[in-house]
Motif scaffolding. Structure first.
Motif, PDB file in Angstrom:
ATOM      1  N   ALA A  35       0.819  -1.207   0.000  1.00 35.33           N
ATOM      2  CA  ALA A  35       0.000   0.000   0.000  1.00 35.33           C
ATOM      3  C   ALA A  35       0.859   1.266   0.000  1.00 35.33           C
ATOM      4  N   GLN A  36       2.093   1.156   0.481  1.00 36.25           N
ATOM      5  CA  GLN A  36       2.989   2.312   0.525  1.00 36.25           C
ATOM      6  C   GLN A  36       3.778   2.474  -0.778  1.00 36.25           C
ATOM      7  N   TYR A  37       3.714   1.484  -1.668  1.00 35.21           N
ATOM      8  CA  TYR A  37       4.500   1.511  -2.906  1.00 35.21           C
ATOM      9  C   TYR A  37       3.635   1.074  -4.079  1.00 35.21           C
ATOM     10  N   GLN A  38       2.542   1.820  -4.287  1.00 40.94           N
ATOM     11  CA  GLN A  38       1.568   1.440  -5.301  1.00 40.94           C
ATOM     12  C   GLN A  38       2.129   1.500  -6.722  1.00 40.94           C
ATOM     13  N   ASP A  39       3.104   2.382  -6.969  1.00 39.07           N
ATOM     14  CA  ASP A  39       3.608   2.556  -8.336  1.00 39.07           C
ATOM     15  C   ASP A  39       4.847   1.724  -8.626  1.00 39.07           C
ATOM     16  N   ALA A  40       5.117   0.727  -7.763  1.00 40.99           N
ATOM     17  CA  ALA A  40       6.327  -0.087  -7.936  1.00 40.99           C
ATOM     18  C   ALA A  40       6.005  -1.574  -7.791  1.00 40.99           C
ATOM     19  N   PHE A  41       6.818  -2.398  -8.431  1.00 40.47           N
ATOM     20  CA  PHE A  41       6.767  -3.838  -8.165  1.00 40.47           C
ATOM     21  C   PHE A  41       7.381  -4.081  -6.792  1.00 40.47           C
ATOM     22  N   LEU A  42       6.661  -4.796  -5.924  1.00 37.23           N
ATOM     23  CA  LEU A  42       7.188  -5.106  -4.593  1.00 37.23           C
ATOM     24  C   LEU A  42       7.858  -6.479  -4.629  1.00 37.23           C
TER      25      LEU A  42
END
Length: 877
Positions: free
Chosen positions: A15-22
């Motif tokens: 949820a803190q890194y919506q624009d990235a692949f986790l």
């Protein structure tokens, strides 16, 4: 749906890194879930599986091995994606409950540090852009790999686009409320990733980077950039250099279209370096020299003093061939100091790269000595300011072995004698292993079992192995059984296990201590980052200067001179790239002369005759001169140009829905609205994208506008011979043409530029060379003869009539209006003037007009035949 605790943990972090692949660490893999998994499996071409995420639901999942993650990350970064690396922050064996995980780094196109995703001779720029209330913009640029940071103010939106394009920015940081229309324009025109950040405060740990900058318009983009780096990298950024404020008007401005048309850093067709000006001038010996060369080409100087300093250095190196070759040899042993320092500070440098740093520093004393022996004033600065960083070199020499491993995980990188405790651990390990070897020999002798051996594995430790046929030879009670194999038994003894404890403890402590010592060495090197970065800047600039000297010497270039009277005179000018690609001596050189009484050259002549080449070589010569390189000519005197504008070549902009003519008009308008008296303008075939009447009117109006209102040095190439009469009307315009001759019905291009106007365009001859069918060529020739007969009187009327369009203070609009009011003066397909000639029908006139609009050189033979068939069919109706 109630997800498992692990999936809940994943979702909370995601949820803190919506624009990235986790990349979520699970054991030996980085796992991706849900939409990340679906998308990554396609982009990486890996299997998409699923995992039980709760009671009844299976969720999409894919993963990559953590030890091979770099290659997968590179693929995603190259496609413009971002990756958040989420690691296990505690040993799963010791964790109580769910293993604690957190994101330790964001990897984005503008923050990549791994060599696999970097081009050695190209900067990897991250930028931040802010908009001020007065309509200006603040821009901050950083290359994280080298620590370079620059900031500037830009007064116009066009300037922003040009600066982002010139620096080939990989990623741009904007506020969340940045103008959406402007962002959309950047998406369409520039190839880069976008990120959002609303923080514009310089982080406290990085305040030193902003020292000396007090303008809020500059602080805001710098703060935005630095805040983004702190939030995404989550590690030391001590290698970042103090921000340099630069003025974009301190350099020659070359707009996006001109950069493309002149092929400064890559070719238009293949998008490759080969065939560009960068390729021609690239004889550098270091990667950082390659990056510096690209920066200089993209930003030619305006300061005559700075240009002359570079030229002085190039002249000195050019004249001393043997010393230059020695310098080139020394530079060839210098690794990428800039990026090595960045990796040292970033904490991801490996032992071999540290040795590369030492080997680079070993070259500096010899480079200084060679420069001192040259005793050239132009090179004194480099010799005097070049710090050999002796302490760093000696530290690495004392601490690190000459041929270390790539990684720090298994030790073996610290020299014996550097650390006393480490030497003790080594001795304990070495002596323990010697004791093991002695024990093996002793047991063989006492038991008589010649095949007995002592081995080791990670599960059972050290053991004595005896094959089954020899088991009967072991004295009863001598060994303690440990493991049974199909053809052997393994045993231990209390003495062997004690020795194992000592050996393994020494090994473990040795590896851990080596890693700690290596870290200490890295920190000591890091403390000298500023000195090393200054040295790198000097080495990279010196490398570019020697490259200029080598290229100039090899190709017979001369030192340019600069005119204060706006005189442009180049004797035997050559196109540097074409000359290099062609066989030596086959390029036809031409003089270019525009003294203070001439601002406009109108160039006529056939296609393929060399008009565009002639124009381009003038611009490239000016750029080469202002970056500090010698130029391809026998003599060159030039003004210092503040801007270069080009309109060369025809291409539709299909993405934005613009036709060739609209693109042409946009580029011409940009030149006319930004050029000054000190600019250079190249306009090729303006007006050809519309009807003949409109085209001639627009072309003439543009020529008059430049002549009357701008007075920039201008090369204007055209097929409209009707415009050559302007030489008599405009006192600072001169006609020239590229020569051609006919032999037995075939055109021969002389590629020689001569005074005066061309007598014809040879368009049909060019069509023949392009391979159009003979029947089509013969028909076109017949049509042309008829048209020329009909238009002869009109051409005379157009150039000599009292009411012909002339240059006056009304400029473009008035000239266009005159043409509109008297179109018969321009008519190439006018009604017959001779009473004995038959009157053409409306259909015939329509066909002739259609034929006149055809762009033969842009058609395939089949398209041309189809068009001819349609016209013939129209006439038969």
């Amino acid at each position: 749906m109630s997800y498992t605790p692990m999936i809940q943990q994943y979702l909370a972090i995601k949820a803190q890194y919506q624009d990235a692949f986790l990349f979520f660490r699970l054991g030996d893999f980085y796992e991706l879930f849900f939409d990340d998994a679906k998308k990554a499996s396609k982009e990486l071409e890996i299997a998409l599986t699923s995992r039980n995420g709760g009671k009844d639901e299976y969720i999409p999942m894919c993963g990559v091995p953590y030890h091979a993650a770099k290659q997968y990350i590179k693929v995603l970064i190259d496609k413009g994606y971002k990756i958040a690396i989420c690691e296990q922050m505690e040993d799963p064996k010791l964790a109580k409950g769910m293993v604690h995980r957190e994101v330790i780094q964001m990897i984005t196109p503008g923050t990549i540090m791994e060599d696999e995703s970097l081009q050695p001779k190209k900067n990897n720029y991250l930028a931040a852009l802010t908009a001020a209330k007065d309509g200006s913009f603040g821009l901050a640029l950083s290359d994280l790999t080298t620590g370079e940071i620059r900031v500037t103010l830009i007064s116009s939106w066009d300037g922003v686009i040009q600066e982002l394009d010139a620096n080939d920015v990989r990623e741009l940081i904007l506020a969340s409320n940045f103008d959406p229309d402007k962002k959309e324009e950047m998406v369409e025109r520039l190839n880069m990733a976008f990120s959002e950040s609303d923080s514009s405060q310089v982080p406290d740990p990085l305040q030193k980077i902003a020292i000396g900058i007090d303008q809020e318009k500059l602080i805001q983009p710098l703060g935005k950039l630095l805040s983004y780096l702190v939030n995404t990298q989550k590690r030391s950024l001590d290698h970042l250099q103090r921000a340099e404020v630069y003025q974009i008007n301190a350099y020659m401005m070359i707009d996006q279209h001109s950069r493309r048309n002149l092929e400064l850093t890559q070719t238009n067709r293949e998008k490759k370096t080969y065939g560009s000006l960068l390729w021609l001038l690239d004889d550098v010996k270091t990667a950082m020299g390659g990056r510096r060369l690209k920066q200089w080409i993209e930003k030619p100087l305006l300061s005559k003093n700075k240009i002359e300093k570079r030229l002085d250095a190039v002249a000195a190196l050019k004249e001393h061939l043997l010393e230059r070759e020695t310098l080139r040899s020394l530079l060839g042993n210098v690794y990428d100091l800039e990026r090595l320092v960045g990796r040292v500070s970033f904490g991801n440098v490996n032992p071999r790269e540290v040795v590369q740093l030492k080997r680079s520093l070993e070259q500096i004393p010899e480079i200084k000595r060679m420069l001192a022996e040259l005793d050239e004033t132009a090179l004194t600065q480099y010799e005097q300011e070049m710090d050999p960083c002796t302490e760093v070199r000696e530290l690495i020499t004392d601490a690190i072995v000459d041929d270390p491993p790539f990684t720090t995980s298994d030790g073996g990188m610290i020299k014996p004698g550097y650390h006393e405790t480490l030497d003790q651990y080594r001795d304990a390990s070495k002596n323990g292993k010697r004791w093991i070897a002695e024990l093996e020999a002793k047991e063989r002798e006492e038991t008589g079992i010649k095949s007995l051996k002592i081995g080791y594995n990670r599960v059972f430790g050290y053991y004595i192995e005896v094959s089954k046929p020899n088991l009967k030879l072991i004295p009863e009670g001598r060994y303690e059984r440990r493991q049974t194999l199909s053809n052997a038994e393994r045993f231990i003894t209390p003495e062997l296990k004690e020795k194992e404890r000592v050996i393994l403890e020494a090994e473990e402590k040795r590896v851990g201590l080596e890693f700690q010592i290596f870290g200490d060495v890295r920190l000591k090197i890091k403390e000298q980052s500023e000195r090393l970065q200054k040295l790198a800047r000097l080495i990279s600039s010196l490398d570019v200067l020697q490259s200029f000297a080598s290229v100039s010497d090899q190709n017979g270039y001369v030192r340019p001179q600069f005119s204060n009277e706006r005189a442009l005179e180049i004797k035997n000018s050559r196109h540097p790239v074409i000359e290099r690609v062609m066989r030596r001596g086959t390029f036809v050189a031409n003089d270019i002369k525009m003294d203070e009484t001439c601002d406009l050259l109108m160039i006529t002549g056939p296609n393929m005759g060399g008009k565009s080449t002639y124009m381009r070589q003038a611009a490239l010569t000016a750029i080469m001169a202002q970056v500090g390189c010698f130029v391809p000519a026998d003599h060159a005197e030039l003004p210092i140009f503040d801007q270069i504008f080009t309109r060369i070549g025809a291409a539709d902009d299909l993405v934005s829905g613009q036709s060739t003519f609209m693109v042409e008009m946009d580029e011409a308008n940009y030149a006319l609205s930004h050029a000054t008296q000190n600019s250079l303008i190249l306009l090729d075939e303006i007006g050809r994208g519309t009807s003949t009447y409109d085209g001639i009117a627009i072309a003439q109006a543009i020529v008059e506008f430049i002549h009357d209102h701008i007075a920039a040095k201008t090369f204007f190439s055209t097929h409209y011979h009707e415009l050559t009469f302007l030489e008599e009307k405009l006192d600072r315009l001169k006609n020239i043409h590229v020569g051609a001759m006919e032999e037995n019905g075939t055109v021969v291009f002389l590629h020689k530029v001569l005074e005066g106007q061309a007598d014809k365009s040879y368009g049909i001859h060019v069509a023949k060379l392009a391979g159009l069918p003979d029947v089509l060529i013969e028909r076109a020739d017949t049509i042309l003869q008829g048209l020329e007969g009909n238009a002869a009187a009109d051409s005379k009327s157009y150039s000599e009539a009292d009411d012909a369009p002339q240059s006056d203070s009304r400029g473009e609009a008035a000239a266009a209006q005159e043409v509109e009011e008297e179109p018969e003066q321009l008519a190439l397909f006018a009604e017959p003037k001779e009473p004995e000639q038959p009157q053409r029908s409306k259909t015939e006139r329509k066909v002739l007009q259609e034929l006149n609009k055809i762009e033969l050189l842009s058609m395939t033979p089949m398209d041309a035949m189809n068009k001819l068939f349609q016209l013939q069919k129209t006439l038969k109706k």
